[in-house]
Design an enzyme around this catalytic site. Sequence first.
Site, PDB file in Angstrom:
ATOM      1  N   CYS A   1       0.851  -1.379  -0.352  1.00  0.00           N
ATOM      2  CA  CYS A   1       0.216  -0.182   0.120  1.00  0.00           C
ATOM      3  C   CYS A   1       0.860   1.222  -0.107  1.00  0.00           C
ATOM      4  CB  CYS A   1      -0.696  -0.127   1.983  1.00  0.00           C
ATOM      5  SG  CYS A   1      -1.873   1.162   1.548  1.00  0.00           S
TER       6      CYS A   1
ATOM      7  N   CYS B   1      -0.509   4.062   1.394  1.00  0.00           N
ATOM      8  CA  CYS B   1      -0.485   3.801   3.679  1.00  0.00           C
ATOM      9  C   CYS B   1       1.209   4.147   4.157  1.00  0.00           C
ATOM     10  CB  CYS B   1      -0.498   2.319   3.673  1.00  0.00           C
ATOM     11  SG  CYS B   1      -2.527   1.798   3.621  1.00  0.00           S
ATOM     12  N   ASP B   2       1.897   3.822   3.412  1.00  0.00           N
ATOM     13  CA  ASP B   2       3.652   3.481   3.714  1.00  0.00           C
ATOM     14  C   ASP B   2       4.377   4.909   2.989  1.00  0.00           C
ATOM     15  OD1 ASP B   2       3.014   1.582   5.488  1.00  0.00           O
ATOM     16  OD2 ASP B   2       2.497   0.071   3.998  1.00  0.00           O
TER      17      ASP B   2
END
Length: 316
Positions: free
Chosen positions: A134, A137-138
């Site tokens: 992701c 997300c990261d």
Amino acid sequence: MKYDLIIIGGGPAGCAAAVYAARKQLKTLLILNEWGGQSIVSEDIQNWIGTPHISGNDLAKSLKSHVMEYKGEYITIAEGELVENITGVYGDFKINSNKNKYNSAAVLVTTGSNRRKLDAIGADTFEHKGLTYCASCDGPLYGGMDVAVIGGGNAAFESAAQLLAYCPTVYLLNRTESYRADEITVNKLKSNPNLKIINNAIVKEISGDKFVTGLTYTDSTPNISSFESDRSKEIKLDVSGVFVEIGQIPATSFAKDICELDTIGKIKIDPRTQQTSTQGIWAAGDCTDILYHQNNIAAGDAVRALEDIYVHLKTK
């Protein structure tokens, strides 16, 4: 007993729907295998609105806590169950799980999907230690570092676009010569000098110590002249992060006989209402054929579905 609504799935979408169902006083059953959805494995989620930092485990606890506030008169929870099939018609659906049989007037499917895992040496070892599924997300955690994106579809190119905002070099490794991504998207990103596209690249190994330090791939270009360099040899890339975007596997097998699915198994919906092809069944989140998938989007889509479900149950 017969429920007004059965919600299937315990991620952000299912939990958001359960809270709204309770507040609308719908007699609701929430069936889930576990709380939190696929984000439960993330160590640091930075884009869950209202919470700058939260682990996947803590997000799952928070979602559960919120739903539990309404458990009782309107919300019943069947935890640790997997739905096997749905039969019936609007007003009289029968849901069979691996443990019980239930009955409801309407159904909301929020079972999400699972990321297709990278088949390479070290991929499991370095998951969440430099290898992630992701970018949204990261990605910001890798600011100032060289990274690689694996995949050739829209998701891969969109992840690369995000990463180019803060990574000096982004390598995109595609297994073939052609792309599954839209031509406009590909051409726009190709013009960025910090994006290095490597076609016919088969990733063989993810390497590192405590965290990722690189990956190894082979060049599968066909009909390479023997006079050229030996491209079949393994090639090493020094990167600090590897973002895998090779597709998702929707958790929808139980719905295949009652809802229309697309070619990869996602439930087709009307994005205005979240209604499926079957009257009385709605779907929200990553199990649907919407274009973008995020926790916040899933929760919002579930709320939209709940509004439409309430209108149908109470006014139509």
